[in-house]
Design a protein around this motif. Structure first.
Motif, PDB file in Angstrom:
ATOM      1  N   ARG A 170       1.249  -1.475   0.044  1.00 50.50           N
ATOM      2  CA  ARG A 170      -0.289  -0.277  -0.303  1.00 50.50           C
ATOM      3  C   ARG A 170       0.692   1.301   0.536  1.00 50.50           C
ATOM      4  NH1 ARG A 170      -1.869  -0.250   5.084  1.00 50.50           N
ATOM      5  NH2 ARG A 170      -1.172   1.439   5.724  1.00 50.50           N
ATOM      6  N   CYS A 171       0.222   2.395  -0.921  1.00 49.84           N
ATOM      7  CA  CYS A 171       1.006   3.489  -0.500  1.00 49.84           C
ATOM      8  C   CYS A 171       0.732   4.607   0.130  1.00 49.84           C
ATOM      9  CB  CYS A 171       1.411   3.821  -2.337  1.00 49.84           C
ATOM     10  SG  CYS A 171       2.627   2.705  -3.253  1.00 49.84           S
ATOM     11  N   ASP A 172       1.208   4.982   0.553  1.00 50.04           N
ATOM     12  CA  ASP A 172       0.748   6.096   2.001  1.00 50.04           C
ATOM     13  C   ASP A 172       1.325   7.559   1.549  1.00 50.04           C
ATOM     14  OD1 ASP A 172      -1.331   4.506   2.729  1.00 50.04           O
ATOM     15  OD2 ASP A 172      -0.118   3.849   4.733  1.00 50.04           O
ATOM     16  N   CYS A 173       0.515   8.537   1.885  1.00 50.83           N
ATOM     17  CA  CYS A 173       1.637   9.913   2.116  1.00 50.83           C
ATOM     18  C   CYS A 173       2.476   9.714   3.592  1.00 50.83           C
ATOM     19  CB  CYS A 173       0.656  10.945   1.564  1.00 50.83           C
ATOM     20  SG  CYS A 173      -0.366  11.089   0.347  1.00 50.83           S
ATOM     21  N   GLN A 174       3.325  11.036   3.264  1.00 49.22           N
ATOM     22  CA  GLN A 174       3.818  11.351   4.449  1.00 49.22           C
ATOM     23  C   GLN A 174       3.109  12.199   5.202  1.00 49.22           C
ATOM     24  OE1 GLN A 174       8.320  12.628   3.716  1.00 49.22           O
ATOM     25  NE2 GLN A 174       8.894  10.544   2.355  1.00 49.22           N
ATOM     26  N   THR A 175       3.547  11.768   6.783  1.00 46.97           N
ATOM     27  CA  THR A 175       3.207  12.762   7.107  1.00 46.97           C
ATOM     28  C   THR A 175       2.827  14.391   7.418  1.00 46.97           C
ATOM     29  OG1 THR A 175       3.241  11.869   9.177  1.00 46.97           O
ATOM     30  CG2 THR A 175       2.980  13.985   9.879  1.00 46.97           C
ATOM     31  N   ALA A 181      -5.822  12.551  -5.177  1.00 47.93           N
ATOM     32  CA  ALA A 181      -6.635  11.243  -6.649  1.00 47.93           C
ATOM     33  C   ALA A 181      -6.408  11.916  -7.634  1.00 47.93           C
ATOM     34  CB  ALA A 181      -8.024  11.361  -6.219  1.00 47.93           C
ATOM     35  N   LEU A 182      -6.748  13.496  -8.032  1.00 47.02           N
ATOM     36  CA  LEU A 182      -6.570  14.214  -9.662  1.00 47.02           C
ATOM     37  C   LEU A 182      -5.330  13.887 -10.033  1.00 47.02           C
ATOM     38  CD1 LEU A 182      -9.139  14.673 -11.849  1.00 47.02           C
ATOM     39  CD2 LEU A 182      -7.857  17.583 -11.226  1.00 47.02           C
ATOM     40  N   ARG A 183      -4.567  14.470  -9.213  1.00 50.13           N
ATOM     41  CA  ARG A 183      -2.922  14.704 -10.080  1.00 50.13           C
ATOM     42  C   ARG A 183      -2.664  13.084  -9.637  1.00 50.13           C
ATOM     43  NH1 ARG A 183      -0.438  19.568  -6.817  1.00 50.13           N
ATOM     44  NH2 ARG A 183       0.828  18.928  -8.412  1.00 50.13           N
ATOM     45  N   GLN A 184      -2.802  12.281  -9.096  1.00 54.97           N
ATOM     46  CA  GLN A 184      -2.597  11.071  -8.295  1.00 54.97           C
ATOM     47  C   GLN A 184      -0.948  11.371  -7.404  1.00 54.97           C
ATOM     48  OE1 GLN A 184      -1.834   8.072 -10.863  1.00 54.97           O
ATOM     49  NE2 GLN A 184      -4.359   8.222 -11.479  1.00 54.97           N
ATOM     50  N   VAL A 185      -0.538  12.366  -6.546  1.00 56.22           N
ATOM     51  CA  VAL A 185       0.391  12.648  -5.982  1.00 56.22           C
ATOM     52  C   VAL A 185       0.065  12.877  -4.146  1.00 56.22           C
ATOM     53  CG1 VAL A 185       1.461  13.355  -8.209  1.00 56.22           C
ATOM     54  CG2 VAL A 185       0.528  15.112  -7.043  1.00 56.22           C
ATOM     55  N   CYS A 186       0.866  13.174  -3.783  1.00 51.06           N
ATOM     56  CA  CYS A 186       0.763  14.181  -2.170  1.00 51.06           C
ATOM     57  C   CYS A 186       0.996  15.754  -2.173  1.00 51.06           C
ATOM     58  CB  CYS A 186       1.972  12.960  -1.314  1.00 51.06           C
ATOM     59  SG  CYS A 186       1.291  11.137  -1.030  1.00 51.06           S
ATOM     60  N   SER A 187       0.182  16.013  -1.383  1.00 53.10           N
ATOM     61  CA  SER A 187       1.177  16.996  -1.670  1.00 53.10           C
ATOM     62  C   SER A 187       0.947  17.649  -0.767  1.00 53.10           C
ATOM     63  CB  SER A 187      -0.976  18.359  -2.633  1.00 53.10           C
ATOM     64  OG  SER A 187      -0.765  17.905  -4.475  1.00 53.10           O
ATOM     65  N   ASP A 188       1.141  19.201  -0.327  1.00 58.00           N
ATOM     66  CA  ASP A 188       1.574  19.130   0.957  1.00 58.00           C
ATOM     67  C   ASP A 188       0.080  19.555   1.427  1.00 58.00           C
ATOM     68  OD1 ASP A 188       3.399  20.131   3.885  1.00 58.00           O
ATOM     69  OD2 ASP A 188       3.300  21.950   2.217  1.00 58.00           O
ATOM     70  N   VAL A 189       0.200  19.540   3.238  1.00 59.03           N
ATOM     71  CA  VAL A 189      -1.507  20.335   3.532  1.00 59.03           C
ATOM     72  C   VAL A 189      -0.223  21.495   4.096  1.00 59.03           C
ATOM     73  CG1 VAL A 189      -2.579  19.988   5.855  1.00 59.03           C
ATOM     74  CG2 VAL A 189      -2.240  18.310   4.448  1.00 59.03           C
ATOM     75  N   ASN A 190      -1.014  22.485   3.901  1.00 54.30           N
ATOM     76  CA  ASN A 190      -1.080  24.406   5.354  1.00 54.30           C
ATOM     77  C   ASN A 190      -1.368  24.316   6.515  1.00 54.30           C
ATOM     78  OD1 ASN A 190      -0.600  26.506   5.943  1.00 54.30           O
ATOM     79  ND2 ASN A 190      -0.053  27.392   3.870  1.00 54.30           N
ATOM     80  N   GLU A 191      -0.853  23.212   6.748  1.00 55.29           N
ATOM     81  CA  GLU A 191      -1.536  23.911   8.776  1.00 55.29           C
ATOM     82  C   GLU A 191      -1.930  24.780   8.794  1.00 55.29           C
ATOM     83  OE1 GLU A 191       1.807  20.377   7.984  1.00 55.29           O
ATOM     84  OE2 GLU A 191       1.232  22.244   8.093  1.00 55.29           O
ATOM     85  N   CYS A 192      -0.910  25.568   8.503  1.00 52.87           N
ATOM     86  CA  CYS A 192      -1.572  26.482   9.229  1.00 52.87           C
ATOM     87  C   CYS A 192      -2.517  27.697   8.665  1.00 52.87           C
ATOM     88  CB  CYS A 192      -0.320  28.058   9.034  1.00 52.87           C
ATOM     89  SG  CYS A 192       1.452  27.764   9.135  1.00 52.87           S
ATOM     90  N   TRP A 193      -2.887  26.868   7.838  1.00 54.24           N
ATOM     91  CA  TRP A 193      -4.498  27.556   7.291  1.00 54.24           C
ATOM     92  C   TRP A 193      -6.154  26.157   7.660  1.00 54.24           C
ATOM     93  CZ3 TRP A 193      -3.051  28.311   0.895  1.00 54.24           C
ATOM     94  CH2 TRP A 193      -2.045  29.584   1.049  1.00 54.24           C
ATOM     95  N   SER A 194      -5.172  25.213   7.639  1.00 56.95           N
ATOM     96  CA  SER A 194      -6.140  24.393   7.510  1.00 56.95           C
ATOM     97  C   SER A 194      -6.405  24.508   9.416  1.00 56.95           C
ATOM     98  CB  SER A 194      -5.651  22.892   8.405  1.00 56.95           C
ATOM     99  OG  SER A 194      -5.054  22.475   6.098  1.00 56.95           O
ATOM    100  N   TYR A 195      -5.496  24.588  10.145  1.00 54.86           N
ATOM    101  CA  TYR A 195      -5.881  24.852  11.756  1.00 54.86           C
ATOM    102  C   TYR A 195      -5.461  26.204  12.010  1.00 54.86           C
ATOM    103  CZ  TYR A 195      -5.857  20.276  11.052  1.00 54.86           C
ATOM    104  OH  TYR A 195      -5.590  18.598  10.151  1.00 54.86           O
ATOM    105  N   PRO A 196      -6.400  27.376  11.488  1.00 53.36           N
ATOM    106  CA  PRO A 196      -5.487  28.572  11.969  1.00 53.36           C
ATOM    107  C   PRO A 196      -6.148  29.073  13.385  1.00 53.36           C
ATOM    108  CG  PRO A 196      -7.349  28.728  10.719  1.00 53.36           C
ATOM    109  CD  PRO A 196      -7.472  27.481  11.280  1.00 53.36           C
TER     110      PRO A 196
END
Length: 472
Positions: A170-175, A181-196
């Motif tokens: 199984r392939c998982d994204c790093q923490t 799913a559209l680009r089929q790549v792992c994109s960085d999560v902007n934690e600062c925007w996600s949890y202001p």
């Protein structure tokens, strides 16, 4: 002629030979000889055991197809006909096949089984069929999982982590990454925007796969990497004279006889003589750094050791006062005052003259809107002070662009002796606007409301103003 009688000690048992020895009678005595017993295949000769050659004396039992070979203490029956490799001879001299598969220990390596042949044997690989994601074990007895992650035979892309599964992976994204799913790549999560406002106490900066917390000027990042702690700027000695650390900043103060310049750091000597703040000297005034020298009249003061300055008797220093241990003695011209720098409820004392709000009940609106900090100050002036005069300045330090303050006297100015004035958006001043005709003490509360980034913060300066006599 004499006659002798010989005694046979061996017959009369008058000898001392052991059980393993035999007695031999001699003239007048006896001799003990050791009895020699030879093992099978040997014979005694001259008290020595010698090998018996069974082949020569024909005492062997070899058959017609065998030849007798003498050995030490025995003999061997060797076949007259030799067998080829892979065969052995039976008791009748016939050549028979050797089963190497049963006679040899591990004739074949792991993963092979042994097949006996005439005069030899062969090793044949064990065959086992495994499904996709598995391969045969080295011994060929079972199917084991293929670790695609370890062998690199997987389809995980860059930034993904491969996790081996039974028969697959199984392939998982790093923490800190999320699968697109559209680009089929792992994109960085902007934690600062996600949890202001939930990750960092002040400033959140996104980084690949993670984030970092930082603090504004006047603060340093705490050990937990999230919260910000007040930085004691006074440790680096930024002030010319005295430094007082405040939350998120610091305040420079000057010693008596100096004033703080506009840069907020440098202390400049007050030329008491030229400013003529009251009757400083009766005869002659000479300005010196931080003070001045005077010729003193005979009554009311003591002469200093220099012989030039007049010094009021400091009851606080000499101990000639009645202040309690909870009070602070403050010397004034011609006397002293007993001051109490106590902190109200929900405040904690952070220095001798400063209280900070430490926590309010959740339902107490009055407490939550009360001043963040209460600071005590002491000012002393003589009756003949020029009116109006600026006696106190207040403002945030450091000040930031966009800061705006409002100051007012909330208590102690019922007779309207004092007034306030806003010098600029971040500096206010307190003025003595009415002449005080006799010695008098005032305690005024000067409130500063600071508007910074859309939020109001209240600070309170509790100022003791002592108006003293002009008499030297």
């Amino acid at each position: 002629c004499e006659s002798y009688l010989y005694v046979n000690e061996c017959v009369t048992s008058m000898h001392s030979c052991q059980a393993s020895e035999r007695c031999v009678n001699t003239v007048g005595s006896f001799v003990c000889e050791r009895t020699v017993t030879c093992p099978a295949g040997f014979q005694l000769r001259n008290q020595v055991c010698e090998d018996i050659d069974e082949c020569m004396v024909r005492s062997h039992n070899c058959g017609q197809r065998f030849e007798c070979e003498n050995t030490e203490g025995s003999f061997l029956c060797n076949p007259k006909q030799r067998c080829l490799t892979g065969f052995t001879q039976d008791s009748h001299g016939n050549c028979i096949d050797i089963n190497e598969c049963s006679s040899l220990s591990d004739p074949c390596s792991a993963g092979f089984h042994c097949i006996n042949t005439v005069g030899s044997y062969t090793c044949q690989r064990k065959v086992i069929m495994c499904s996709q994601g598995y391969h045969s074990s080295p011994d060929g007895t079972r199917c084991i999982d293929v670790d695609e992650c370890q062998t690199g035979n997987h389809g995980c892309g860059e930034g993904q982590i491969c996790h081996n599964l039974p028969g697959s992976y199984r392939c998982d994204c790093q923490t800190g990454y999320l699968y697109d799913a559209l680009r089929q790549v792992c994109s960085d999560v902007n934690e600062c925007w996600s949890y202001p406002g939930r990750l960092c106490a002040q400033t959140c900066e996104n980084s690949p796969g993670s984030y970092q917390c930082s603090c504004t000027a006047g603060f340093s990042l705490a050990f937990d990497g999230k919260n910000c702690e007040d930085l004691n700027e006074c440790d680096s000695s930024p002030c010319g004279q005295e430094c007082a650390n405040i939350y998120g900043s610091y305040q420079c103060y000057c010693r008596q006889g100096f004033y703080l310049k506009e840069d907020g750091h440098t202390c400049e000597d007050i030329d008491e003589c030229s400013q003529s703040i009251g009757n400083l000297c009766v005869f002659q005034c000479v300005n010196i750094p931080g003070s001045y020298q005077c010729a003193c009249p005979p009554n009311g003061y003591t002469m200093s050791t220099t012989g030039h300055t007049c010094r009021d008797i400091d009851e606080c220093t000499t101990g000639v006062h009645n202040c309690s241990t909870e009070q602070t003695c403050s010397n004034v011209q011609g006397g002293y005052r007993c001051l109490s720098f106590s902190c109200p409820p929900y405040y904690r004392k952070v220095s001798d003259t400063r209280c900070e709000r430490s926590g309010c009940p959740a339902n107490s609106v009055d407490c939550q809107t009360s001043p963040l900090r209460i600071t005590y100050y002491q000012l002393s002036f003589q009756i003949n002070i020029v009116i109006p005069t600026q006696i106190f300045r207040i403002g945030p330090s450091p000040a930031y662009r966009g800061d705006n303050i409002a100051i007012s006297i909330t208590h102690g100015n019922e007779e309207n002796y004092f007034s306030t004035r806003k010098l600029n958006s971040f500096t206010g001043a307190v003025y003595l606007q009415r002449q005080v005709t006799q010695p008098r003490d005032f305690l005024i509360d000067v409130e500063m409301k600071l508007l910074r980034q859309g939020a109001f913060t209240t600070f309170l300066a509790r100022i003791y103003v002592f108006i003293t006599s002009n008499t030297l």
